[in-house]
Design a protein around this motif. Structure first.
Motif, PDB file in Angstrom:
ATOM      1  N   ALA A  42       0.821  -1.207   0.000  1.00 12.66           N
ATOM      2  CA  ALA A  42       0.000   0.000   0.000  1.00 12.66           C
ATOM      3  C   ALA A  42       0.859   1.263   0.000  1.00 12.66           C
ATOM      4  CB  ALA A  42      -0.892   0.003   1.234  1.00 12.66           C
ATOM      5  N   PRO A  43       0.466   2.271  -0.774  1.00 13.45           N
ATOM      6  CA  PRO A  43       1.099   3.584  -0.602  1.00 13.45           C
ATOM      7  C   PRO A  43       0.899   4.055   0.831  1.00 13.45           C
ATOM      8  CG  PRO A  43      -0.252   3.535  -2.597  1.00 13.45           C
ATOM      9  CD  PRO A  43      -0.555   2.286  -1.829  1.00 13.45           C
ATOM     10  N   THR A  44       1.976   4.476   1.472  1.00 14.01           N
ATOM     11  CA  THR A  44       1.867   4.978   2.842  1.00 14.01           C
ATOM     12  C   THR A  44       2.015   6.488   2.851  1.00 14.01           C
ATOM     13  OG1 THR A  44       4.202   4.515   3.176  1.00 14.01           O
ATOM     14  CG2 THR A  44       2.656   2.870   3.949  1.00 14.01           C
ATOM     15  N   PHE A  45       1.185   7.131   3.618  1.00 15.20           N
ATOM     16  CA  PHE A  45       1.097   8.591   3.653  1.00 15.20           C
ATOM     17  C   PHE A  45       2.341   9.194   4.290  1.00 15.20           C
ATOM     18  CE2 PHE A  45      -0.710  12.688   4.043  1.00 15.20           C
ATOM     19  CZ  PHE A  45      -0.467  13.153   5.324  1.00 15.20           C
ATOM     20  N   LEU A  46       2.852  10.250   3.666  1.00 11.55           N
ATOM     21  CA  LEU A  46       3.985  10.981   4.223  1.00 11.55           C
ATOM     22  C   LEU A  46       3.556  12.375   4.687  1.00 11.55           C
ATOM     23  CD1 LEU A  46       6.762  10.077   1.604  1.00 11.55           C
ATOM     24  CD2 LEU A  46       6.405   9.070   3.876  1.00 11.55           C
TER      25      LEU A  46
ATOM     26  N   PHE B  33     -12.546   5.341  -1.743  1.00  8.67           N
ATOM     27  CA  PHE B  33     -12.112   5.581  -3.127  1.00  8.67           C
ATOM     28  C   PHE B  33     -11.577   4.278  -3.727  1.00  8.67           C
ATOM     29  CE2 PHE B  33     -11.916  10.263  -2.752  1.00  8.67           C
ATOM     30  CZ  PHE B  33     -11.868  10.409  -1.383  1.00  8.67           C
ATOM     31  N   TRP B  34     -11.777   4.114  -5.007  1.00  9.95           N
ATOM     32  CA  TRP B  34     -11.118   3.054  -5.779  1.00  9.95           C
ATOM     33  C   TRP B  34     -10.221   3.714  -6.822  1.00  9.95           C
ATOM     34  CZ3 TRP B  34     -11.007  -2.090  -4.925  1.00  9.95           C
ATOM     35  CH2 TRP B  34     -12.012  -2.669  -4.134  1.00  9.95           C
ATOM     36  N   TYR B  35      -9.001   3.163  -6.952  1.00 11.06           N
ATOM     37  CA  TYR B  35      -8.045   3.619  -7.956  1.00 11.06           C
ATOM     38  C   TYR B  35      -7.533   2.392  -8.725  1.00 11.06           C
ATOM     39  CZ  TYR B  35      -7.693   8.060  -5.389  1.00 11.06           C
ATOM     40  OH  TYR B  35      -7.958   9.268  -4.786  1.00 11.06           O
ATOM     41  N   GLN B  36      -7.111   2.646  -9.958  1.00 10.32           N
ATOM     42  CA  GLN B  36      -6.488   1.612 -10.782  1.00 10.32           C
ATOM     43  C   GLN B  36      -5.048   2.032 -11.055  1.00 10.32           C
ATOM     44  OE1 GLN B  36      -7.272   1.580 -15.096  1.00 10.32           O
ATOM     45  NE2 GLN B  36      -8.007  -0.511 -14.879  1.00 10.32           N
ATOM     46  N   SER B  95     -10.939   7.664   3.841  1.00  8.99           N
ATOM     47  CA  SER B  95     -10.606   8.833   4.655  1.00  8.99           C
ATOM     48  C   SER B  95     -11.744   9.087   5.628  1.00  8.99           C
ATOM     49  CB  SER B  95     -10.325  10.064   3.796  1.00  8.99           C
ATOM     50  OG  SER B  95     -11.455  10.459   3.074  1.00  8.99           O
ATOM     51  N   LEU B  96     -11.398   9.740   6.732  1.00  8.77           N
ATOM     52  CA  LEU B  96     -12.337   9.863   7.844  1.00  8.77           C
ATOM     53  C   LEU B  96     -13.546  10.720   7.501  1.00  8.77           C
ATOM     54  CD1 LEU B  96     -12.985   9.361  10.833  1.00  8.77           C
ATOM     55  CD2 LEU B  96     -11.598  11.382  11.389  1.00  8.77           C
ATOM     56  N   LYS B  97     -13.297  11.808   6.764  1.00  8.09           N
ATOM     57  CA  LYS B  97     -14.338  12.811   6.570  1.00  8.09           C
ATOM     58  C   LYS B  97     -14.952  12.719   5.177  1.00  8.09           C
ATOM     59  CE  LYS B  97     -11.831  15.881   9.685  1.00  8.09           C
ATOM     60  NZ  LYS B  97     -11.023  17.119   9.764  1.00  8.09           N
ATOM     61  N   GLY B  98     -16.009  13.507   4.984  1.00 10.56           N
ATOM     62  CA  GLY B  98     -16.692  13.529   3.704  1.00 10.56           C
ATOM     63  C   GLY B  98     -16.095  14.526   2.748  1.00 10.56           C
ATOM     64  N   LEU B  99     -16.770  14.712   1.631  1.00  9.69           N
ATOM     65  CA  LEU B  99     -16.178  15.429   0.501  1.00  9.69           C
ATOM     66  C   LEU B  99     -15.953  16.899   0.768  1.00  9.69           C
ATOM     67  CD1 LEU B  99     -18.514  17.253  -1.172  1.00  9.69           C
ATOM     68  CD2 LEU B  99     -19.352  14.984  -1.676  1.00  9.69           C
ATOM     69  N   PHE B 101     -14.337  18.206   3.100  1.00  8.39           N
ATOM     70  CA  PHE B 101     -13.159  18.418   3.917  1.00  8.39           C
ATOM     71  C   PHE B 101     -11.881  18.011   3.181  1.00  8.39           C
ATOM     72  CE2 PHE B 101     -15.395  19.332   7.789  1.00  8.39           C
ATOM     73  CZ  PHE B 101     -16.614  18.701   7.624  1.00  8.39           C
ATOM     74  N   THR B 102     -10.796  18.677   3.506  1.00  9.18           N
ATOM     75  CA  THR B 102      -9.469  18.274   3.045  1.00  9.18           C
ATOM     76  C   THR B 102      -8.952  17.217   4.007  1.00  9.18           C
ATOM     77  OG1 THR B 102      -9.057  20.475   2.170  1.00  9.18           O
ATOM     78  CG2 THR B 102      -7.147  19.085   2.564  1.00  9.18           C
ATOM     79  N   ASP B 103      -8.729  16.023   3.514  1.00 12.33           N
ATOM     80  CA  ASP B 103      -8.490  14.914   4.421  1.00 12.33           C
ATOM     81  C   ASP B 103      -7.524  13.920   3.796  1.00 12.33           C
ATOM     82  OD1 ASP B 103     -10.749  12.680   6.251  1.00 12.33           O
ATOM     83  OD2 ASP B 103      -8.794  13.535   6.753  1.00 12.33           O
ATOM     84  N   THR B 104      -6.761  13.233   4.627  1.00  9.41           N
ATOM     85  CA  THR B 104      -5.785  12.259   4.143  1.00  9.41           C
ATOM     86  C   THR B 104      -6.474  10.963   3.758  1.00  9.41           C
ATOM     87  OG1 THR B 104      -4.118  13.204   5.618  1.00  9.41           O
ATOM     88  CG2 THR B 104      -3.730  10.970   4.788  1.00  9.41           C
ATOM     89  N   GLN B 105      -6.062  10.409   2.627  1.00  6.46           N
ATOM     90  CA  GLN B 105      -6.549   9.097   2.199  1.00  6.46           C
ATOM     91  C   GLN B 105      -5.533   8.037   2.586  1.00  6.46           C
ATOM     92  OE1 GLN B 105      -7.856   8.991  -1.921  1.00  6.46           O
ATOM     93  NE2 GLN B 105      -8.644  11.075  -1.766  1.00  6.46           N
ATOM     94  N   TYR B 106      -6.018   6.962   3.163  1.00 10.70           N
ATOM     95  CA  TYR B 106      -5.178   5.831   3.578  1.00 10.70           C
ATOM     96  C   TYR B 106      -5.483   4.651   2.665  1.00 10.70           C
ATOM     97  CZ  TYR B 106      -4.344   8.705   7.647  1.00 10.70           C
ATOM     98  OH  TYR B 106      -3.979   9.752   8.470  1.00 10.70           O
TER      99      TYR B 106
END
Lengths: 112, 116
Positions: A42-46, B33-36, B95-99, B101-106
């Protein structure tokens, strides 16, 4: 069309060297810029950057954003073999859904 | 769980088969989110859910791709009649929040799909 360009495409350094990775972008209504490290998983966040000129730092890694010139850099000092990975830059446009637009990545290899 | 999980980690399909890829986001995360990701490229956006609502599917490459998140947690990406060009790593992120918000994706570890 939103676009993120990373340079260099790949880089080989020796342990202890300092590296600078570049990310330039064109995006409608910029919201944020994120850096990720991707090994074979997985890409890990920096970092996430939203404001110009404010450096974010975590150990030997640091990053800064220039919203006027539309670029960001990721610095890694005193590189270690464990830093070998693909470093991805992504931009979040201020639009519906908050999706990320990624660059192709920079492949970093640190030789011992 | 501690992070985003995906299953299976690897999938080999014959051309024309249907496949289903599963994503378990971080508990309590609103956005999914889904990414390819094709070989040697960065991830490309496919689709976005806020809770159970699919708010953006602009990145789905064809009508053979379908995603759902019926109860606002686990999500499934389904690809019908797979083609060789579908071969890629499929990444899920939450990510924790909805659209708004500026939020980190894990990100999860991805499912590597190979279509023969």
């Amino acid at each position: 069309e939103d676009k993120v360009v990373q340079s260099p495409l790949s880089l080989v350094v020796h342990e202890g060297d300092t590296v600078t990775l570049n990310c330039s972008y064109e995006v409608t209504n910029f919201r944020s810029l994120l850096w990720y490290k991707q090994e074979k998983k997985a890409p890990t966040f920096l970092f996430m950057l939203t404001s110009s000129g404010i450096e974010k730092k975590s150990g030997r890694l640091s990053s800064i954003l220039d919203k006027k010139e539309l670029f960001s850099i990721l610095n890694i000092t005193a590189t270690q073999t464990g830093d070998s990975a693909v470093y991805l830059c992504a931009v979040g446009p201020r639009e519906y859904g908050n999706k990320l637009v990624f660059g192709a990545g920079t492949i970093l290899r640190v030789k011992s | 769980g501690a992070g985003v999980s995906q299953s299976p980690r690897y999938k080999v399909a014959k051309r024309g088969q249907d496949v289903a890829l599963r994503c378990d986001p971080i508990s309590g995360h609103v956005s999914l989110f889904w990414y390819q990701q094709a070989l040697g490229q960065g991830p490309e956006f496919l689709t976005y859910f806020q809770n159970e609502a699919q708010l953006d599917k602009s990145g789905l490459p064809s009508d053979r791709f379908f995603a759902e998140r019926p109860e606002g947690s686990v999500s499934t990406l389904k690809i019908q009649r797979t083609q060789q060009e579908d071969s890629a790593v499929y990444l899920c992120a939450s990510s924790l929040k909805g659209l708004a918000f500026t939020d980190t994706q894990y990100f999860g570890p991805g499912t590597r799909l190979t279509v023969l």
